[in-house]
Design a protein around this motif. Structure first.
Motif, short mmCIF file in Angstrom:
data_model
loop_
_atom_site.label_atom_id
_atom_site.label_comp_id
_atom_site.label_asym_id
_atom_site.label_seq_id
_atom_site.Cartn_x
_atom_site.Cartn_y
_atom_site.Cartn_z
N ARG A 232 -3.03 12.65 -9.37
CA ARG A 232 -3.10 14.10 -9.23
C ARG A 232 -4.11 14.74 -10.19
NH1 ARG A 232 2.14 18.02 -8.19
NH2 ARG A 232 1.02 20.01 -8.15
N ARG A 233 -4.31 14.16 -11.36
CA ARG A 233 -5.28 14.72 -12.30
C ARG A 233 -6.69 14.70 -11.73
NH1 ARG A 233 -4.66 11.27 -15.54
NH2 ARG A 233 -6.66 10.20 -15.70
N SER A 234 -6.97 13.74 -10.86
CA SER A 234 -8.32 13.63 -10.29
C SER A 234 -8.69 14.85 -9.46
CB SER A 234 -8.42 12.36 -9.44
OG SER A 234 -7.60 12.44 -8.29
N GLU A 235 -7.70 15.57 -8.93
CA GLU A 235 -8.00 16.77 -8.17
C GLU A 235 -8.69 17.83 -9.03
OE1 GLU A 235 -7.48 17.27 -4.92
OE2 GLU A 235 -6.45 15.39 -4.50
N HIS A 236 -8.47 17.79 -10.33
CA HIS A 236 -9.06 18.77 -11.24
C HIS A 236 -10.50 18.43 -11.61
CE1 HIS A 236 -5.27 20.98 -12.35
NE2 HIS A 236 -4.78 19.91 -11.75
N LEU A 237 -10.97 17.25 -11.22
CA LEU A 237 -12.32 16.84 -11.61
C LEU A 237 -13.38 17.50 -10.74
CD1 LEU A 237 -11.68 13.01 -12.10
CD2 LEU A 237 -11.99 14.72 -13.90
N ALA A 279 -7.25 20.63 -24.14
CA ALA A 279 -6.49 20.84 -25.37
C ALA A 279 -5.31 19.89 -25.45
CB ALA A 279 -6.03 22.29 -25.46
N TRP A 280 -4.64 19.66 -24.32
CA TRP A 280 -3.46 18.79 -24.32
C TRP A 280 -3.85 17.35 -24.65
CZ3 TRP A 280 -1.14 14.49 -22.48
CH2 TRP A 280 0.24 14.40 -22.58
N ARG A 281 -4.91 16.86 -24.03
CA ARG A 281 -5.29 15.47 -24.26
C ARG A 281 -5.79 15.27 -25.69
NH1 ARG A 281 -10.89 14.83 -20.67
NH2 ARG A 281 -12.19 16.13 -22.01
N THR A 282 -6.44 16.27 -26.25
CA THR A 282 -6.88 16.16 -27.65
C THR A 282 -5.68 16.00 -28.58
OG1 THR A 282 -8.88 17.46 -27.25
CG2 THR A 282 -8.10 17.35 -29.52
N ALA A 283 -4.60 16.68 -28.24
CA ALA A 283 -3.40 16.64 -29.08
C ALA A 283 -2.55 15.39 -28.83
CB ALA A 283 -2.56 17.88 -28.84
N HIS A 284 -2.72 14.72 -27.69
CA HIS A 284 -1.78 13.65 -27.34
C HIS A 284 -2.43 12.29 -27.07
CE1 HIS A 284 0.54 17.32 -26.41
NE2 HIS A 284 1.60 16.59 -26.67
N LYS A 293 -13.10 11.27 -21.70
CA LYS A 293 -14.46 11.53 -21.19
C LYS A 293 -14.45 12.29 -19.87
CE LYS A 293 -16.39 7.37 -23.35
NZ LYS A 293 -17.12 6.08 -23.11
N GLU A 294 -13.28 12.51 -19.29
CA GLU A 294 -13.22 13.21 -18.03
C GLU A 294 -13.62 14.68 -18.19
OE1 GLU A 294 -9.59 10.61 -15.96
OE2 GLU A 294 -9.19 12.61 -16.79
N VAL A 295 -14.27 15.22 -17.18
CA VAL A 295 -14.68 16.62 -17.18
C VAL A 295 -13.92 17.34 -16.07
CG1 VAL A 295 -16.60 18.24 -16.92
CG2 VAL A 295 -16.97 16.02 -18.04
#
Length: 453
Positions: A232-237, A279-284, A293-295
């Motif tokens: 599901r995260r890939s939909e945000h790419l 922000a979430w991935r930076t914290a976790h 590296k995902e945008v």
């Protein structure tokens, strides 16, 4: 499975799914985006009843978390036999088969021989109905296979990700003369069906506007190493718009009788910047995690405004990337009052309580929906999402057993899914107005009930 292999296997290219030649969005002379309407592939399925079924024989494609949960709901409905299950992971089909066997039914056939074994399930001639609960990019190709082999079909939300896919479902349902429904469970919530009865009774007067939302903190789920985190995260790419409109939009569309006397005419859409997932991935996550590296291109907050043919307005929100309590808003307003959810509250002009919201308890005896009056106790006990999943399953089986037309059809599936791709177009064009296709081909003006209301 990596995102690259997932997309490659699913074959996002429309030609690979048999979607070539369907309409593309073009810029109309009036400065708005217009959509061509393709030739009709068969007869309209609006209002077409099911043939009566003494027993409904089911196949299920996708028995992960969602598919297994809905399978459990179906097993609680009298007159259902789940004859086949499919998933790419053998342990999941085994788990579902064990659950079905424990319920007292014969053990179903299991299909797990690769990504396309669902096609063999669809080829079976002993199924009346196939339910699909898989990643979004598989929904349409699986539904097309099911319809082509003569099965009524239900697809999880959203039914489609592109306008081409929306039209493909419509044409396939018309051609096969089989129903293709999007299983929008939020339309069957206890509150939603009660408010629908209030609206139909005229309690809120002439309706003018509604608001729906999917505000759900999914950051942890999107970065999980299982379930929806795998896809599901890939939909945000690559997308930027309202990726998941139907939970908030479906109930409001029902209140406003869209495709039943009104329809979506055009929308404008705007997205915020994209910062929440970062922000979430930076914290976790660890610094060397490949996901760093995902945008992400999808804005954290998307607001989409829809204008209907009859002049009403609908606001639809989407935010899964920031911290907030779950909220679908579920607001409907008219000339005599308004309802707003989370928590559910009502205001009627001139009420004795004065200018303040009141609860729904006093209205329940008169406006509780018969589905909840009859099946609510069992639904709350055994059904997912507060019982709405069970009510949804119970209702579609009731329609099939009694030979009724389904509450929602392929035209609803297309119209409620279309704000996804249309919002992407609007955002990309600086929030330009974008026209909705008329998936009903002019048949939207005929009033039809939803769940008997």
């Amino acid at each position: 499975m990596t995102r690259r292999s997932l997309i490659k296997t699913a074959g996002i290219a429309s030609a690979a799914a048999g979607l070539g030649g369907l309409p593309q969005v073009i810029l109309g002379n009036d400065g708005r985006w217009e959509t061509e309407i393709p030739a009709m592939a068969g007869k309209s399925m609006i209002g077409v009843p099911f043939d009566r079924h003494e027993k409904v024989r089911m196949g299920i494609i996708g028995v992960g978390g969602r598919g297994t949960g809905v399978c459990s709901d179906f097993l609680g409905v009298p007159g259902v036999e789940v004859k086949a299950v499919c998933d790419v992971i053998p342990s999941k089909t085994a788990n579902a088969a064990n659950m079905i066997e424990r319920s007292g039914q014969p053990r179903p056939a299991e299909y797990h021989a690769g990504d396309h074994d669902y096609e063999n399930l669809c080829k079976r001639d002993d199924l009346d109905f196939i339910y699909i609960a898989t990643p979004w990019i598989w929904h349409v190709r699986m539904a097309l296979s099911s319809l082509a082999h003569g099965h009524h079909t239900a697809v999880e939300v959203p039914a489609a990700r592109t306008l081409d896919e929306c039209w493909a479902l419509v044409n396939a349902s018309d051609k096969a003369q089989k129903h293709c429904m999007m299983f929008e469970n939020c339309c069957y919530g206890e509150t939603e069906l009660m408010v629908l009865r209030m609206v139909r009774a005229g309690l809120l007067g002439e309706l003018t506007h509604g608001v729906g939302a999917y505000d759900h903190d999914l950051r942890g789920e999107l970065f999980s190493n299982g379930g929806e985190g795998l896809w599901r995260r890939s939909e945000h790419l690559d997308r930027n718009g309202n990726l998941y409109p139907t939970h908030g939009l479906g109930p409001v569309a029902n209140y406003l009788e869209c495709n039943r006397g009104d329809r979506f005419d055009y929308l404008v859409s705007m997205s915020s910047q994209s910062v929440g997932l970062q922000a979430w991935r930076t914290a976790h996550l660890k610094a060397d995690d490949p996901r760093m590296k995902e945008v992400y291109h999808c804005g954290d907050q998307n607001n989409t405004l829809i204008k209907t043919a009859n002049g009403r307005m609908i606001t639809v929100e989407h935010n899964v990337s920031e911290p907030h309590p779950y909220d679908r808003i579920n607001l409907i307003a008219g000339t005599k009052g308004m309802f707003r959810d989370y928590p559910p509250r009502l205001y009627i002009d001139g009420q004795k309580e004065g200018e303040q919201f009141v609860g729904l308890d006093a209205y329940k005896p008169e406006y509780e929906h018969p589905l909840w009056s009859a099946e609510g106790e069992l639904a709350r006990k055994n059904g997912g999402h507060g019982g709405m999943d069970y009510i949804m399953c119970w209702r579609v089986i009731q329609c099939m057993k009694e030979g009724l037309a389904p509450d929602f059809d392929v035209y609803d599936a297309a119209a409620w899914s279309a704000p996804g791709p249309l919002s992407e177009i609007s955002v990309a064009k600086g929030s330009a107005p974008v026209k909705f296709p008329d998936f009903t081909r002019g048949n939207w003006k005929t009033a039809r009930p939803f769940a008997g209301v």
